[in-house]
Structures are given as structure tokens and as C-alpha cells.
Design an enzyme around this catalytic site. Structure first.
Site, PDB file in Angstrom:
ATOM      1  N   ALA A  21     -25.448  15.976 -51.291  1.00  0.00           N
ATOM      2  CA  ALA A  21     -24.308  16.904 -51.267  1.00  0.00           C
ATOM      3  C   ALA A  21     -24.391  17.957 -52.357  1.00  0.00           C
ATOM      4  O   ALA A  21     -23.546  18.842 -52.445  1.00  0.00           O
ATOM      5  CB  ALA A  21     -23.007  16.117 -51.374  1.00  0.00           C
TER       6      ALA A  21
ATOM      7  N   ARG B  35     -30.373  26.209 -57.726  1.00  0.00           N
ATOM      8  CA  ARG B  35     -31.560  26.692 -58.442  1.00  0.00           C
ATOM      9  C   ARG B  35     -32.766  26.939 -57.532  1.00  0.00           C
ATOM     10  O   ARG B  35     -33.757  27.512 -57.959  1.00  0.00           O
ATOM     11  CB  ARG B  35     -31.939  25.708 -59.565  1.00  0.00           C
ATOM     12  CG  ARG B  35     -31.059  25.897 -60.783  1.00  0.00           C
ATOM     13  CD  ARG B  35     -31.390  24.901 -61.864  1.00  0.00           C
ATOM     14  NE  ARG B  35     -30.901  23.571 -61.530  1.00  0.00           N
ATOM     15  CZ  ARG B  35     -31.266  22.458 -62.161  1.00  0.00           C
ATOM     16  NH1 ARG B  35     -32.129  22.526 -63.146  1.00  0.00           N
ATOM     17  NH2 ARG B  35     -30.772  21.296 -61.803  1.00  0.00           N
TER      18      ARG B  35
ATOM     19  N   GLY C  97     -19.604  14.461 -58.547  1.00  0.00           N
ATOM     20  CA  GLY C  97     -20.526  13.563 -59.241  1.00  0.00           C
ATOM     21  C   GLY C  97     -21.130  12.519 -58.320  1.00  0.00           C
ATOM     22  O   GLY C  97     -20.657  12.286 -57.204  1.00  0.00           O
ATOM     23  N   THR C  98     -22.195  11.878 -58.824  1.00  0.00           N
ATOM     24  CA  THR C  98     -22.939  10.927 -57.997  1.00  0.00           C
ATOM     25  C   THR C  98     -22.098   9.701 -57.616  1.00  0.00           C
ATOM     26  O   THR C  98     -22.254   9.159 -56.520  1.00  0.00           O
ATOM     27  CB  THR C  98     -24.225  10.477 -58.718  1.00  0.00           C
ATOM     28  OG1 THR C  98     -23.891  10.078 -60.056  1.00  0.00           O
ATOM     29  CG2 THR C  98     -25.245  11.592 -58.786  1.00  0.00           C
TER      30      THR C  98
ATOM     31  N   ALA D 140     -73.124  37.044 -17.894  1.00  0.00           N
ATOM     32  CA  ALA D 140     -72.654  37.591 -19.172  1.00  0.00           C
ATOM     33  C   ALA D 140     -71.982  38.944 -18.964  1.00  0.00           C
ATOM     34  O   ALA D 140     -72.376  39.718 -18.103  1.00  0.00           O
ATOM     35  CB  ALA D 140     -73.828  37.728 -20.126  1.00  0.00           C
TER      36      ALA D 140
HETATM   37  C1  UD1 Z   1     -28.895  11.836 -62.154  1.00  0.00           C
HETATM   38  C2  UD1 Z   1     -28.493  10.616 -62.961  1.00  0.00           C
HETATM   39  C3  UD1 Z   1     -29.410  10.487 -64.173  1.00  0.00           C
HETATM   40  C4  UD1 Z   1     -30.857  10.387 -63.715  1.00  0.00           C
HETATM   41  C5  UD1 Z   1     -31.213  11.572 -62.830  1.00  0.00           C
HETATM   42  C6  UD1 Z   1     -32.559  11.330 -62.203  1.00  0.00           C
HETATM   43  C7  UD1 Z   1     -26.085  10.408 -62.648  1.00  0.00           C
HETATM   44  C8  UD1 Z   1     -24.743  10.639 -63.231  1.00  0.00           C
HETATM   45  N1  UD1 Z   1     -27.121  10.796 -63.391  1.00  0.00           N
HETATM   46  O1  UD1 Z   1     -28.668  12.968 -62.972  1.00  0.00           O
HETATM   47  O2  UD1 Z   1     -29.065   9.344 -64.927  1.00  0.00           O
HETATM   48  O3  UD1 Z   1     -31.714  10.304 -64.831  1.00  0.00           O
HETATM   49  O4  UD1 Z   1     -30.270  11.729 -61.772  1.00  0.00           O
HETATM   50  O5  UD1 Z   1     -32.988  12.478 -61.542  1.00  0.00           O
HETATM   51  O6  UD1 Z   1     -26.182   9.873 -61.564  1.00  0.00           O
HETATM   52  N2  UD1 Z   1     -25.102  14.647 -55.690  1.00  0.00           N
HETATM   53  C9  UD1 Z   1     -24.159  14.568 -54.690  1.00  0.00           C
HETATM   54  N3  UD1 Z   1     -22.861  14.816 -55.010  1.00  0.00           N
HETATM   55  C10 UD1 Z   1     -22.470  15.113 -56.275  1.00  0.00           C
HETATM   56  C11 UD1 Z   1     -23.455  15.190 -57.277  1.00  0.00           C
HETATM   57  C12 UD1 Z   1     -24.765  14.934 -56.963  1.00  0.00           C
HETATM   58  O7  UD1 Z   1     -24.468  14.304 -53.536  1.00  0.00           O
HETATM   59  O8  UD1 Z   1     -21.259  15.303 -56.486  1.00  0.00           O
HETATM   60  C13 UD1 Z   1     -26.507  14.388 -55.339  1.00  0.00           C
HETATM   61  C14 UD1 Z   1     -27.375  15.606 -55.551  1.00  0.00           C
HETATM   62  O9  UD1 Z   1     -27.503  16.317 -54.335  1.00  0.00           O
HETATM   63  C15 UD1 Z   1     -28.698  14.992 -55.967  1.00  0.00           C
HETATM   64  C16 UD1 Z   1     -28.305  13.680 -56.620  1.00  0.00           C
HETATM   65  O10 UD1 Z   1     -26.997  13.402 -56.214  1.00  0.00           O
HETATM   66  O11 UD1 Z   1     -29.511  14.691 -54.858  1.00  0.00           O
HETATM   67  C17 UD1 Z   1     -28.405  13.718 -58.142  1.00  0.00           C
HETATM   68  O12 UD1 Z   1     -27.519  14.674 -58.658  1.00  0.00           O
HETATM   69  P1  UD1 Z   1     -27.871  15.519 -59.951  1.00  0.00           P
HETATM   70  O13 UD1 Z   1     -26.741  16.418 -60.221  1.00  0.00           O
HETATM   71  O14 UD1 Z   1     -29.233  16.129 -59.812  1.00  0.00           O
HETATM   72  O15 UD1 Z   1     -27.923  14.389 -61.055  1.00  0.00           O
HETATM   73  P2  UD1 Z   1     -28.638  14.502 -62.456  1.00  0.00           P
HETATM   74  O16 UD1 Z   1     -27.768  15.247 -63.381  1.00  0.00           O
HETATM   75  O17 UD1 Z   1     -30.013  14.966 -62.298  1.00  0.00           O
END
Ligand code: UD1
Ligand code: MG
Length: 452
Positions: free
Chosen positions: A19, A24, A85-86, A413
């Protein structure tokens, strides 16, 4: 790969997060659809999951991502309405996981190098330790943006600290979160419900689940992965790195399965390329999607193949282009500067020099002379050319489709063939040769006179 039934592991559900906005990449295409080895990166993640035969694969997308939903079908997509957030992203899969018991793996759609073996090892680790959560740990050359893993004296994982929240001392930790986390299903939702966004990013960090699990008396642990397996893609520079690693992996697998690469670094494969035993691939060969190469095929330098099947013992190139919809039969030879499109080339047939064979059938043992062209297009429609078995097409012939050359026929040919040539017939369709005796000598004499 051993699947879960044969290895007695708990049943598995996979949640793939996709999501994020991927700003970038500076692209109109959602990040997870950018291809690696000619396959959208999220499909690599899904393939790794599928290899473990999970009960469920759920993809978390942002609103309005129909192309992603289409790419991952038939797997279910759920929508995270705002990127909070994740941890919040995993919550979007709550309904889908309601009655699920077993292991839930959470992984990222933008980390295409994850392998089924690494995921399997995480499941094994949880079975061995009975941990509530297993985190994929790795030691990157530069720990930069990754969450740091805090391991206690007993070797258990005590917490993950996101870099934005870390003290200088914590930032110095080398072991990092690779992003893949495996949860005991019954622990996951209660932990997600406890997450708070009281951090510098105002996000619900999935990684905070570790400390919360510890608080309620559960243990967490780390399964180590290679840095190459967890590479996440944020920019096109990282996309190129992932491509390079994936290419190395694909070539290595092909070589271990019995193919020789004269200069492996110069050969490009696709994720779905199938290569048999005792195949030789020369330098600078590009293999696009949908290519199947049978045993004992020789692909010489500078060939370009796409959606084609090459049967046993065929020789391709150097400098040949095989385009979609083609089949090259066993022992056939396709030589330099030959283009084949949507055509079937029979067993043992030869198209060795500078030809275009498109929308055609070429029978077994046919010999297609240098510079033969199937004229398949009249500006409006494509038409078919049938060239029978054991035919001989003389060099520099044009076969104007639709047209049929019967079995065993010869074409002189330089002919332009516009009508059917019956079997075993010789067709000559070119201006007759006229010899004018002594003409050249007289011409030269006249020129010489004029100069005086
Ligand atoms: C995350 C981890 C970090 C880890 C790193 C590895 C967390 C809080 N941190 O950080 O510990 O070292 O990945 O690469 O989990 N996403 C969503 N919805 C959101 C936010 C993110 O679907 O609201 C998805 C993104 O599309 C992506 C993934 O989750 O595929 C990771 O998100 P990203 O923001 O890249 O996390 P990092 O800050 O890299
Ligand atoms: Mg990231």
C-alpha cells in the site's frame, strides 16, 4: 521445496504489503508492478509464497490500485485506506484472517528477492522455538534505514527499534530487520490492537509487536537471511540492483540444471525462462518472457528470443531474433540475421541467412534460402504462408501471402511467388535472362571513342 503438509508445519497465511506510495520511483506505474526479470516484482513475492502452498495469500493495497489487484489475482486484495504504517496495513487483513489458525507471514511487495526456502526456514524456526514471532534478521553492509534488532542475553529478540527512534547506541547495532515477520496467528490481532502511533513518524509500526509480545510473556526470535534476500526497492537504482541479483540467481539455477553459459554476465533471462540440459548459451543473448528451450539446444551469440519454444537440438543464431508465437522444431537451424515471428519451423528445417519468416508454417527438412521473405502484411491484414516439407526455396525469394508451397516443391532463386506452387513442382517467377552477345565490348569501344 517441501510444502507444509509433508513437513508437518502449521498451515500458513501470507500477507503481502503493497500500500506504500512508492513516490521515489517517480513513476505512473505502482512500484510493485515494476518488473524484475520481466515479472512484476510483487509476483516474485507471491511465487515465493505459493511455493509453500499457503492456505491464503492476501495483498494489502492502497485505494485505487486496480492494476495491482489484477496482477495478483486470483489472490485477494484488501484495502488500507490511509498509509498509517506497516502495523496498520496488516490490520486491513483482519477479516480475512479471522478464523485462520497457524502461521501468518507478513512480507513486503517491494522486496522481490525473498526466497521460498528462507520463508520455510522461518516456519521451521517457529516450530522449533515456539516463539510468538520470528523476524528475518540480516546484517547489511550499511545498516542505514533499517530497524535494529535488540537481542537479549538468552538470544531472544527483545525488540525492534526503528531508526527514527533509535539512540546512537542502538543505531550501532549491526543486526537489522529484513522486513519479513512470521506470527503465530492467534497472537497477531491482539498485538496489532495494542499498537500505538506515538512515535516520530506518527505511524503504527508492525515492529512494535515484538516489545508488546515480550510484555505479555511471549518469546520472539530471529531467523537469519542473506542481505540479497531482503533487498527492498525504493528507487530505480535499487530496481537495477535487484535485477542484477535476480539475473545472477536465474543463471546460476540454469547452470546447476545443466546449461552452459559461455559468458554468463552478458545473458539476460526472464523469471519464467525454461532451459533444458546440455543447452549452450553464447554471449550477449536476451531471453524475454515465455521462452522454453529444450535439451541440447545451441543458442549462439547475440540472439533475442521472446515467447518461443525451441525444441531439442536446434541451433539458433548467431544474431537471430525469435519473436512471439514461434516454435522452432528439433534439429532446425536458424542462422544469422533471421527473424521468425508467429511461425512454426519444422523438424530439421533450415533458415540460415537473412530471412523474415512471419505468420508461417515451414515443414520438416525445408531449406529456406538466404534472403527469403514471407510478405505477410498488406497494410491492413496479416496473411499466412505455408511452406511444405522437403521444399527448397531459392535465395532472395518473396512469398506473397496468403500462399502455399506444396511438399517437395522448388522455388527458383529471386522469385516473387504469388500463386500456389503444387507439390514437387518447380516455380520460377522472375524476369527471363537475355544475353546480348558482344554487347559489353562494343559499349566500351564507343565510350573510348567519345573520350578522344
Ligand atoms: C520497514 C521496517 C523496518 C525494516 C525495513 C526493511 C516497520 C515499521 N519498519 O521499514 O524495521 O528494517 O522495513 O526494509 O515495519 N506499507 C504499507 N502501508 C503502510 C506503510 C507501508 O502497505 O502504511 C508497505 C510498503 O508498501 C512497503 C512495506 O510496507 O512494501 C514497508 O514499508 P516502508 O515504509 O518501506 O518501511 P521501512 O521504513 O522501510
Ligand atoms: Mg522500506
Amino acid at each position: 521445496m517441501t510444502n507444509n503438509e509433508s513437513s508437518n508445519l502449521p498451515s500458513l497465511a501470507c500477507v503481502v504489503l503493497a500500500a506504500g506510495q512508492g513516490t521515489r520511483m517517480r513513476s505512473d506505474l505502482p512500484k510493485v508492478l515494476h518488473p524484475v526479470a520481466n515479472l512484476p516484482m510483487i509476483k516474485h513475492v507471491i511465487n515465493a509464497c505459493e511455493a509453500l502452498a499457503p492456505q491464503n495469500i492476501i495483498v494489502v493495497v492502497a485505494p485505487h490500485m486496480p492494476a495491482v489487484e489484477k496482477a495478483v489475482a486470483p489472490h485477494k486484495c484488501v484495502v488500507q485506506s490511509k498509509a498509517l504504517g506497516t502495523g496498520d496495513a496488516v490490520k486491513a487483513a483482519k477479516d480475512e484472517l479471522k478464523n485462520f489458525k497457524g502461521d501468518v507471514i507478513v512480507l513486503f511487495g517491494d522486496a522481490p528477492l525473498v526466497t521460498a526456502t528462507a520463508l520455510h526456514n522461518m516456519q521451521v524456526k517457529r516450530q522449533q522455538t515456539n516463539a510468538a514471532i520470528v523476524v528475518a534478521g540480516f546484517t547489511p553492509a550499511d545498516a542505514g534505514p533499517y530497524g535494529r534488532l535488540i537481542v537479549d542475553a538468552k538470544g531472544n529478540l527483545a525488540g525492534i527499534i526503528e531508526v527514527a527512534e533509535a539512540t546512537a547506541e542502538q543505531r550501532a547495532l549491526k543486526l537489522c530487520n529484513g522486513g519479513v515477520m512470521l506470527f503465530a496467528a492467534d497472537k497477531l490481532m491482539p498485538l496489532l490492537d495494542q499498537l500505538k502511533d506515538n512515535n516520530s513518524k506518527k505511524e503504527f509500526y508492525l515492529t512494535d509487536c515484538i516489545a508488546l509480545a515480550q510484555k505479555s510473556g511471549d518469546t520472539c526470535t530471529v531467523a537469519e537471511m542473506l542481505a540479497d534476500e531482503v533487498l527492498g526497492i525504493n528507487t530505480r537504482v535499487e530496481l537495477a540492483e535487484a535485477e542484477k541479483l535476480m539475473q545472477q540467481r536465474l543463471r546460476r539455477t540454469a547452470m546447476l540444471n545443466g546449461a552452459t553459459f559461455t559468458d554468463p554476465d552478458t545473458v539476460f533471462l526472464s523469471a519464467d525462462t525454461k532451459i533444458g540440459r546440455d543447452v549452450t548459451i553464447g554471449p550477449n543473448v536476451f531471453i524475454g518472457p515465455g521462452v522454453e528451450i529444450a535439451d541440447k539446444v545451441d543458442i549462439r551469440a547475440f540472439c533475442h528470443l521472446e515467447q518461443v519454444r525451441v525444441e531439442q537440438g536446434a541451433i539458433i543464431g548467431p544474431f537471430a531474433r525469435l519473436r512471439p508465437g514461434s516454435i522452432v522444431g528439433a534439429e532446425a537451424h536458424i542462422g544469422n540475421f533471421v527473424e521468425i515471428k508467429n511461425a512454426e519451423i519444422g523438424k530439421g528445417a533450415k533458415v540460415n541467412h537473412m530471412s523474415y519468416i512471419g505468420d508461417a508454417f515451414v515443414g520438416t527438412r525445408a531449406n529456406i534460402g538466404a534472403g527469403t521473405i514471407t510478405c505477410n502484411y498488406d497494410g491492413y491484414r496479416k496473411s499466412h504462408t505455408h511452406i511444405g516439407a522437403d521444399t527448397f526455396i531459392g535465395s532472395n525469394s518473396s512469398l506473397v501471402a496468403p500462399v502455399k508451397i506444396g511438399d517437395g516443391a522448388y522455388v527458383g532463386a529471386g522469385s516473387v511467388i504469388t500463386m500456389e506452387v503444387p507439390a514437387n513442382t518447380l516455380a520460377v517467377a522472375r524476369g527471363r535472362q537475355a544475353n546480348i552477345e558482344d554487347w559489353a565490348r562494343r559499349f566500351r569501344d564507343e565510350q573510348a571513342k567519345d573520350k578522344k
